[in-house]
Design a protein around this motif. Structure first.
Motif, short mmCIF file in Angstrom:
data_model
loop_
_atom_site.label_atom_id
_atom_site.label_comp_id
_atom_site.label_asym_id
_atom_site.label_seq_id
_atom_site.Cartn_x
_atom_site.Cartn_y
_atom_site.Cartn_z
N GLN A 95 -12.75 6.44 8.35
CA GLN A 95 -12.90 4.99 8.54
C GLN A 95 -11.90 4.23 7.67
OE1 GLN A 95 -16.95 3.64 8.70
NE2 GLN A 95 -16.43 1.68 7.76
N SER A 96 -11.73 4.67 6.41
CA SER A 96 -10.75 4.00 5.53
C SER A 96 -9.32 4.22 6.05
CB SER A 96 -10.86 4.54 4.10
OG SER A 96 -12.09 4.18 3.53
N LEU A 97 -9.06 5.41 6.57
CA LEU A 97 -7.69 5.70 7.01
C LEU A 97 -7.27 4.80 8.17
CD1 LEU A 97 -7.33 9.59 6.73
CD2 LEU A 97 -7.24 7.83 4.97
N VAL A 98 -8.23 4.42 9.00
CA VAL A 98 -7.91 3.49 10.09
C VAL A 98 -7.37 2.19 9.50
CG1 VAL A 98 -8.86 2.11 11.99
CG2 VAL A 98 -9.62 4.48 11.67
N MET A 141 -3.11 4.91 8.38
CA MET A 141 -2.68 6.31 8.25
C MET A 141 -3.10 7.07 9.49
SD MET A 141 -3.82 7.17 4.34
CE MET A 141 -2.64 8.46 3.99
N PRO A 142 -2.14 7.57 10.27
CA PRO A 142 -2.56 8.45 11.35
C PRO A 142 -3.27 9.66 10.76
CG PRO A 142 -0.14 8.31 11.23
CD PRO A 142 -0.69 7.46 10.13
N SER A 197 0.82 -1.21 0.00
CA SER A 197 0.00 0.00 0.00
C SER A 197 0.86 1.27 0.00
CB SER A 197 -0.90 -0.01 1.25
OG SER A 197 -1.51 1.24 1.41
N VAL A 198 0.45 2.22 -0.80
CA VAL A 198 1.17 3.51 -0.84
C VAL A 198 0.78 4.40 0.34
CG1 VAL A 198 1.34 3.48 -3.35
CG2 VAL A 198 -0.54 4.73 -2.27
N TRP A 199 -0.22 3.98 1.12
CA TRP A 199 -0.76 4.84 2.18
C TRP A 199 -0.13 4.56 3.55
CZ3 TRP A 199 -3.35 8.18 -0.58
CH2 TRP A 199 -4.05 7.76 -1.72
N ASP A 200 0.43 3.39 3.69
CA ASP A 200 0.83 2.89 5.01
C ASP A 200 1.68 3.91 5.80
OD1 ASP A 200 0.87 0.77 6.92
OD2 ASP A 200 2.95 0.38 6.38
N LYS A 201 1.21 4.23 7.00
CA LYS A 201 1.93 5.08 7.98
C LYS A 201 2.06 6.54 7.59
CE LYS A 201 4.84 1.33 9.87
NZ LYS A 201 4.71 0.31 8.83
N LYS A 202 1.43 6.97 6.49
CA LYS A 202 1.59 8.37 6.09
C LYS A 202 0.60 9.26 6.84
CE LYS A 202 3.75 7.26 1.76
NZ LYS A 202 3.68 7.06 0.32
N PRO A 203 1.09 10.26 7.55
CA PRO A 203 0.19 11.13 8.31
C PRO A 203 -0.73 11.93 7.38
CG PRO A 203 2.45 11.34 9.12
CD PRO A 203 2.52 10.58 7.83
N ALA A 204 -2.02 11.90 7.69
CA ALA A 204 -3.02 12.50 6.79
C ALA A 204 -3.84 13.56 7.49
CB ALA A 204 -3.95 11.41 6.25
N GLU A 257 2.83 20.89 12.12
CA GLU A 257 3.36 20.66 13.48
C GLU A 257 3.07 19.22 13.91
OE1 GLU A 257 1.95 23.69 16.20
OE2 GLU A 257 2.59 22.41 17.88
N TRP A 258 1.86 18.78 13.68
CA TRP A 258 1.44 17.42 14.06
C TRP A 258 2.18 16.40 13.21
CZ3 TRP A 258 -1.20 13.97 10.84
CH2 TRP A 258 -1.70 12.83 11.47
N TYR A 259 2.36 16.69 11.93
CA TYR A 259 3.08 15.80 11.01
C TYR A 259 4.48 15.50 11.56
CZ TYR A 259 5.89 14.33 7.06
OH TYR A 259 6.76 13.63 6.26
N SER A 260 5.12 16.57 12.01
CA SER A 260 6.50 16.43 12.45
C SER A 260 6.62 15.49 13.64
CB SER A 260 7.08 17.80 12.81
OG SER A 260 6.92 18.66 11.69
N LYS A 261 5.53 15.35 14.41
CA LYS A 261 5.56 14.42 15.55
C LYS A 261 5.13 13.01 15.14
CE LYS A 261 4.25 18.06 18.78
NZ LYS A 261 2.99 18.73 19.05
N ASN A 262 4.41 12.90 14.02
CA ASN A 262 3.83 11.60 13.65
C ASN A 262 4.50 10.92 12.47
OD1 ASN A 262 1.18 10.97 15.27
ND2 ASN A 262 1.34 13.18 15.01
N ALA A 263 5.39 11.64 11.78
CA ALA A 263 6.06 11.02 10.63
C ALA A 263 7.01 9.94 11.13
CB ALA A 263 6.82 12.07 9.85
N LEU A 264 7.03 8.82 10.43
CA LEU A 264 7.89 7.71 10.87
C LEU A 264 9.17 7.67 10.07
CD1 LEU A 264 5.17 4.96 11.31
CD2 LEU A 264 6.31 6.27 13.08
#
Ligand SMILES: Cc1cc2nc3c(=O)[nH]c(=O)nc-3n(C[C@H](O)[C@H](O)[C@H](O)COP(=O)(O)O)c2cc1C
Length: 185
Positions: free
Chosen positions: A130-133, A137-138, A102-109, A178-185
């Motif tokens: 619901q799909s993002l869960v 994708m956080p 998946s191209v979506w896995d773990k990408k903050p949205a 700001e939130w992305y910077s804390k959640n990006a893996l």
């Protein structure tokens, strides 16, 4: 190197408000980030045979490789019949396969939903969550970005008018970064 955030609009029409919001967002990218519009207009309806029989249409291969190059996603969605427009759902489905790639896995949205009326595509916004869960994708929780009366937001040239809604959208982008910077893996 700039972090690249993909911007996906859930509408195909020329005068789409979602596309106009997306274009405005590109100009709100802060230093160190590029907001890149990802075109979903030519993606065929997903058919699992494409992957199972190793006959993936070029437009799907291109979309998957464009999405693989982004590190986060902002979905700009209108609402069709209280849900996510098919074009956006199809892009999500196409990007989620083949299984395990998946191209979506773990990408903050983040989800920026909009409508010309009062309800701001609340139904689409939450169906998309619901799909993002499932896609792992956080998703940014706050601020929730509901843009009502989106038809009043642009001038005749398609530029976002100054005012409280524009200020709110800019602040929402700042919160996402700001939130992305804390959640990006
Ligand atoms: C098939 C269809 C279903 C729609 N359903 C809804 C809906 O459930 N809720 C809503 O607020 N607007 C609905 N609308 C109106 C859209 O909000 C409006 O057409 C909007 O401009 C579409 O987004 P766009 O400007 O990005 O193309 C619907 C429009 C279409 C064409």
């Amino acid at each position: 190197m700039k972090k690249v955030i993909g911007i996906l609009a859930g509408s195909l029409r020329k005068e789409s408000f979602s596309k106009k919001v997306s274009r405005a967002l590109v100009g709100f990218a802060p230093e160190g980030f590029e907001f890149r519009i990802i075109d979903v207009s030519n993606i065929p309806i997903y058919n699992q045979d494409f992957d199972d029989e190793n006959q993936v249409p070029q437009a799907i291969a291109r979309f998957r490789s464009e999405m693989a190059a982004v590190e986060g996603v902002i979905f700009v969605t209108p609402e069709y019949n209280r849900s996510v427009p098919g074009v956006l759902k199809n892009a999500i489905d196409v990007g989620s396969r083949p299984y395990g790639k998946s191209v979506w896995d773990k990408k903050p949205a983040a989800i920026f939903s909009n409508s010309p009326g009062n309800l701001s595509a609340f139904g689409a916004n939450h169906h998309l969550r619901q799909s993002l869960v499932f896609l792992n994708m956080p998703a940014m929780q706050q601020p929730e970005v509901y843009i009502s009366h989106v038809s009043d937001l642009f001038d005749d040239e398609g530029n976002m008018k100054d005012g409280t809604t524009k200020d709110f959208i800019k602040k929402a982008v700042e919160s996402y970064i700001e939130w992305y910077s804390k959640n990006a893996l």
